[in-house]
Design an enzyme around this catalytic site. Structure first.
Site, PDB file in Angstrom:
ATOM      1  N   ASP A 388       0.833  -1.215   0.000  1.00  0.00           N
ATOM      2  CA  ASP A 388       0.000   0.000   0.000  1.00  0.00           C
ATOM      3  C   ASP A 388       0.863   1.258   0.000  1.00  0.00           C
ATOM      4  OD1 ASP A 388      -2.350   1.395  -0.057  1.00  0.00           O
ATOM      5  OD2 ASP A 388      -2.648   1.346   2.122  1.00  0.00           O
ATOM      6  N   GLY A 389       0.321   2.294  -0.627  1.00  0.00           N
ATOM      7  CA  GLY A 389       0.986   3.607  -0.588  1.00  0.00           C
ATOM      8  C   GLY A 389       1.508   4.073  -1.938  1.00  0.00           C
ATOM      9  N   HIS A 405       2.169   3.207  -9.284  1.00  0.00           N
ATOM     10  CA  HIS A 405       1.937   1.768  -9.482  1.00  0.00           C
ATOM     11  C   HIS A 405       3.111   1.118 -10.221  1.00  0.00           C
ATOM     12  CE1 HIS A 405      -1.865   2.173  -7.632  1.00  0.00           C
ATOM     13  NE2 HIS A 405      -2.364   2.974  -8.569  1.00  0.00           N
ATOM     14  N   TRP A 437     -11.968  -1.536  -7.886  1.00  0.00           N
ATOM     15  CA  TRP A 437     -12.725  -1.119  -9.078  1.00  0.00           C
ATOM     16  C   TRP A 437     -13.400   0.240  -8.855  1.00  0.00           C
ATOM     17  CZ3 TRP A 437     -11.628  -3.630 -13.363  1.00  0.00           C
ATOM     18  CH2 TRP A 437     -11.233  -4.958 -13.294  1.00  0.00           C
ATOM     19  N   ARG A 439     -11.966   2.820  -8.154  1.00  0.00           N
ATOM     20  CA  ARG A 439     -11.075   3.929  -8.560  1.00  0.00           C
ATOM     21  C   ARG A 439     -11.377   4.352  -9.994  1.00  0.00           C
ATOM     22  NH1 ARG A 439      -5.387   2.776  -5.557  1.00  0.00           N
ATOM     23  NH2 ARG A 439      -6.315   2.067  -3.614  1.00  0.00           N
ATOM     24  N   LEU A 497      10.338 -20.643  -5.024  1.00  0.00           N
ATOM     25  CA  LEU A 497       9.422 -19.795  -4.264  1.00  0.00           C
ATOM     26  C   LEU A 497       8.064 -19.880  -4.947  1.00  0.00           C
ATOM     27  CD1 LEU A 497       8.866 -17.286  -2.305  1.00  0.00           C
ATOM     28  CD2 LEU A 497       9.400 -15.871  -4.292  1.00  0.00           C
ATOM     29  N   SER A 562      -8.030  -4.936   4.918  1.00  0.00           N
ATOM     30  CA  SER A 562      -8.656  -4.634   3.625  1.00  0.00           C
ATOM     31  C   SER A 562      -9.045  -5.871   2.812  1.00  0.00           C
ATOM     32  CB  SER A 562      -7.738  -3.717   2.805  1.00  0.00           C
ATOM     33  OG  SER A 562      -7.496  -2.518   3.493  1.00  0.00           O
TER      34      SER A 562
HETATM   35  C1  IPE Z   1      -5.457  -2.705  -0.354  1.00  0.00           C
HETATM   36  O1  IPE Z   1      -5.097  -1.379  -0.477  1.00  0.00           O
HETATM   37  C2  IPE Z   1      -5.443  -3.353  -1.705  1.00  0.00           C
HETATM   38  C3  IPE Z   1      -4.139  -3.508  -2.316  1.00  0.00           C
HETATM   39  C4  IPE Z   1      -2.981  -3.201  -1.783  1.00  0.00           C
HETATM   40  C5  IPE Z   1      -4.159  -4.089  -3.609  1.00  0.00           C
HETATM   41  P1  IPE Z   1      -6.186  -0.240  -0.563  1.00  0.00           P
HETATM   42  O2  IPE Z   1      -5.421   1.025  -0.576  1.00  0.00           O
HETATM   43  O3  IPE Z   1      -7.094  -0.487  -1.684  1.00  0.00           O
HETATM   44  O4  IPE Z   1      -6.968  -0.454   0.796  1.00  0.00           O
HETATM   45  P2  IPE Z   1      -7.840   0.568   1.617  1.00  0.00           P
HETATM   46  O5  IPE Z   1      -8.862   1.113   0.674  1.00  0.00           O
HETATM   47  O6  IPE Z   1      -6.917   1.630   2.086  1.00  0.00           O
HETATM   48  O7  IPE Z   1      -8.410  -0.257   2.726  1.00  0.00           O
HETATM   49  C1  IPE Z   2      -1.762   0.191  -3.327  1.00  0.00           C
HETATM   50  O1  IPE Z   2      -1.467   1.526  -3.335  1.00  0.00           O
HETATM   51  C2  IPE Z   2      -1.945  -0.341  -4.727  1.00  0.00           C
HETATM   52  C3  IPE Z   2      -3.336  -0.625  -5.080  1.00  0.00           C
HETATM   53  C4  IPE Z   2      -4.318  -0.578  -4.253  1.00  0.00           C
HETATM   54  C5  IPE Z   2      -3.588  -0.999  -6.443  1.00  0.00           C
HETATM   55  P1  IPE Z   2      -2.599   2.614  -3.325  1.00  0.00           P
HETATM   56  O2  IPE Z   2      -2.924   2.963  -4.754  1.00  0.00           O
HETATM   57  O3  IPE Z   2      -3.751   2.180  -2.500  1.00  0.00           O
HETATM   58  O4  IPE Z   2      -1.860   3.801  -2.658  1.00  0.00           O
HETATM   59  P2  IPE Z   2      -2.490   4.873  -1.659  1.00  0.00           P
HETATM   60  O5  IPE Z   2      -3.000   4.082  -0.475  1.00  0.00           O
HETATM   61  O6  IPE Z   2      -3.588   5.555  -2.391  1.00  0.00           O
HETATM   62  O7  IPE Z   2      -1.353   5.739  -1.335  1.00  0.00           O
HETATM   63 MG    MG Z   3      -4.121   2.448  -0.488  1.00  0.00          MG
END
Ligand code: IPE
Ligand code: IPE
Ligand code: MG
Length: 621
Positions: A388-389, A405, A437, A439, A497, A562
């Site tokens: 995440d992030g 990404h 989805w 987004r 792995l 999540s």
């Molecule tokens: C969880 O991250 C999904 C992935 C890393 C693919 P999100 O960023 O979508 O989760 P929430 O919305 O913060 O819970």
């Molecule tokens: C995780 O990063 C990747 C996916 C969920 C696809 P994010 O896109 O959720 O990144 P933040 O949380 O918005 O920074």
């Molecule tokens: Mg996120």
């Protein structure tokens, strides 16, 4: 709880044949004397402690026998630790827990210094058995040390399902892996479970005297109350009419449970011979229990030699004929133990899998960082990451989220390199959730396209990585699904792995689809809804062989899961870090694994083992 009779001439007869059993040798490391000695020890233990089981293993094809010995010797080792007057209950429970923990580490390391576990780990790798199901059985054996009391037969059978069935299931999986299924027809699952209950009940009756001597009477209250006075007499070591009536009734019940004529219908004839012979031996054992009378309290009865020969001689002929007609699927040698025990001086690149000579080793870390050495029993088998992030990382740099990404994919590669270098066996990455989805279309397209490009062109393709995909195909672009499936097919024989990419994955979606699969199986009569247990559910998951998650790591400064792996991660250690995913590299994975090594896991048990020293990295990170 097992017959502890001494070997007889008939059993000794079996020894030369056993010697002809094929001991596995690691083809890539040449002969492995320690492994051969380990299997030999398992064979000796089986023959000495349970000649009937040994005779049954002899009915298996030679190539499967070492696995049979290893499984039995391991079950026996755990049982022995839980039994015996040499320690109090807490001490015995602690040693079972320690064995189980060590076994988890050994599985992750791919080897063991303990001979029985060495053989068992080799068996698991060689035959691609997922032994995680044995953990519950071992925990149940540990809990036996506190004493067992069952209100009724339903409770008694639940104990059997928890403690005994997982071991028998492994034998069944072994036959499946060899291409000679011992799988009962789906409408015979009920018979199969009853048969296992019957085998266990036969053991309980056989060992009645030994168990009573240690204060155990492993029968349900329901049965004891039906014969008033029987329990008192037995506990005082007296053979009264009530005791005789109780033993008679229970013996009849066990006989009914092990008499399942339709159980082997549709099975491979060799596998059916093993199971039919086991039923005959169990019935002969029950006859011996019946005939023993008061002597049952003195020693474990055994069927006579002529009886055993009458059962085993034709079975050997039938088994030999059946196996001679079947070409078995023998998997390639298991991978060499993974890398965590290497030292810089001896570090060598892992050898490629035999069937894929073009495999590369991961590129070194740009700053030359090397993985810490983690003690085998501190190594997680399965790490899952919520990456995440990405979006925030990009926004902080004034870049579009799609750039985040793409940078996230580079970090994902880093983790694969780090996982290979430290010798992790399972890594699962959350790449796109069923909730993502929501987004914008542009961002979704960027995530999916970056993933497709990684699959088609990314450097992970040429590493010793078995790639799998977990998620729902609905809504995903067809081209992407094709790439995912192609990589799964192309890399399925790799052994380094297992990398599971969760794409269009949702834990609730997975559970719903699994429940639907189970409902379909029930409607078809393949499973009995009244008998559905956790194992049945797990078997219907899209990846039933995925081990439980040991460590669940989330980056991006969020502390939630999540909708990620709710079934598999129920007991995962959670680890949250503040940095954004694109900033992570393999050293962060190593640090997460090191932190995991310091955690104390109890799986619901009271703390039994005295705290151990935390794993200390021996190499700078
Ligand atoms: C969880 O991250 C999904 C992935 C890393 C693919 P999100 O960023 O979508 O989760 P929430 O919305 O913060 O819970
Ligand atoms: C995780 O990063 C990747 C996916 C969920 C696809 P994010 O896109 O959720 O990144 P933040 O949380 O918005 O920074
Ligand atoms: Mg996120």
């Amino acid at each position: 709880m097992r017959p502890s009779s001494q070997p007889t001439p008939a059993d000794r007869d079996a020894a030369p044949r056993a010697r002809r059993g094929r001991f596995p040798a690691r083809s890539r490391t040449g002969e492995d004397p320690a492994l051969r000695a380990a299997y030999r020890l398992c064979r000796r233990t089986t023959r000495r402690h349970d000649p009937a089981i040994h005779a049954l293993v002899q009915l298996m094809p030679a190539v499967l026998r070492p696995a049979g010995w290893a499984l039995w010797a391991a079950a026996n080792a755990v049982d022995d630790l839980a039994d015996g007057p040499d320690a109090d209950a807490a001490g015995r429970a602690a040693r079972v827990a320690a064995w189980t923990e060590a076994f988890r580490g050994d599985l992750a390391a791919g080897t063991s210094t303990d001979p029985v576990r060495h053989a068992l780990v080799d068996t698991a790798l060689r035959w691609r058995l997922d032994l995680s199901g044995l953990r519950g059985a071992m925990a149940a054996t540990r809990d036996d040390t506190r004493g067992r009391h069952f209100a009724d037969w339903a409770e008694w059978r639940a104990w059997c399902t928890e403690e005994i069935a997982p071991w028998v299931d492994q034998v069944r999986h072994l036959f499946e892996q060899a291409g000679a299924p011992m799988t009962p027809r789906l409408d015979r699952q009920h018979d199969y479970r009853r048969f296992i209950d019957g085998a266990q009940l036969t053991d309980v009756l056989t060992d009645l005297g030994a168990d009573l001597a240690e204060g155990r009477l492993l029968l349900p209250r329901e049965a004891l109350d039906a014969c008033p006075g029987a329990e008192d007499a037995l506990r005082q070591g007296r053979w009264s009419p009530a005791a005789a009536a109780l033993v008679g009734t229970v013996t009849d019940l066990a006989r009914r449970w092990v008499t399942r004529p339709a159980l082997t219908r549709g099975m491979h004839p060799g596998a059916a011979t093993v199971l039919d012979t086991s039923a005959r031996l169990l019935r002969a054992q029950l006859d011996a229990v019946d005939a023993a009378g008061p002597a049952l309290l003195e020693r474990a009865p055994r069927p006579s030699l002529p009886t055993r020969v009458r059962i085993l001689a034709p079975a050997r002929l039938r088994a030999r004929l059946a196996w001679s007609l079947t070409p078995l699927t023998v998997p390639a040698a298991p991978p060499a133990p993974p890398v965590p025990r290497r030292t810089p001086a001896t570090a060598r690149a892992p050898e490629p899998a035999a069937e894929d000579t073009a495999l590369r080793t991961p590129p070194p870390h740009p700053e030359g960082a090397r993985p810490p050495r983690i003690a085998a029993d501190r190594m997680p088998a399965h790490v899952a990451i919520i990456m995440d992030g990405n979006g925030r990382w990009a926004e902080q740099r004034g870049l579009p989220r799609s750039a985040g990404h793409r940078a996230g994919n580079v970090a994902a590669r880093e983790m694969v390199y780090g996982a290979l270098e430290i010798g992790l066996r399972h890594l699962t990455l959350y790449a796109f959730s069923t909730e993502n989805w929501q987004r914008d279309t542009e961002e979704i397209a960027a995530v999916l396209e970056a993933t497709r490009r990684e699959l088609d062109e990314g450097p992970v393709r040429d590493l010793d990585v078995r790639q799998r995909w977990s998620g729902n195909p609905g809504k995903l672009p067809e081209e992407l699904v094709r790439s995912l499936l192609r990589e799964e097919r192309r890399t399925r024989a790799r052994t380094g792995l297992t990398l599971t990419v969760c794409l269009n994955y949702g834990g609730r979606d997975e559970i719903t689809r699994t429940a639907a699969a189970l409902a379909r199986a029930a409607r078809a009569g393949d499973v009995d809804p009244d008998l559905i247990g956790e194992d049945d559910f797990a078997r219907h998951l899209p990846h039933p062989d995925m081990p439980d998650v040991d460590l669940l790591w989330r980056t991006g400064d969020e502390q939630r899961t999540s909708n990620f792996l709710p079934w598999q991660a129920t007991y995962a250690e959670l680890y949250f870090t503040p940095g954004h995913w694109p900033d992570a590299d393999r050293r962060d994975l190593w640090q997460a694994i090191t932190a995991y090594g310091r955690r104390r896991r109890r799986h619901g048990a009271a703390p039994l083992v005295s705290p151990r020293k935390p794993a200390v990295p021996t190499r700078p990170e």
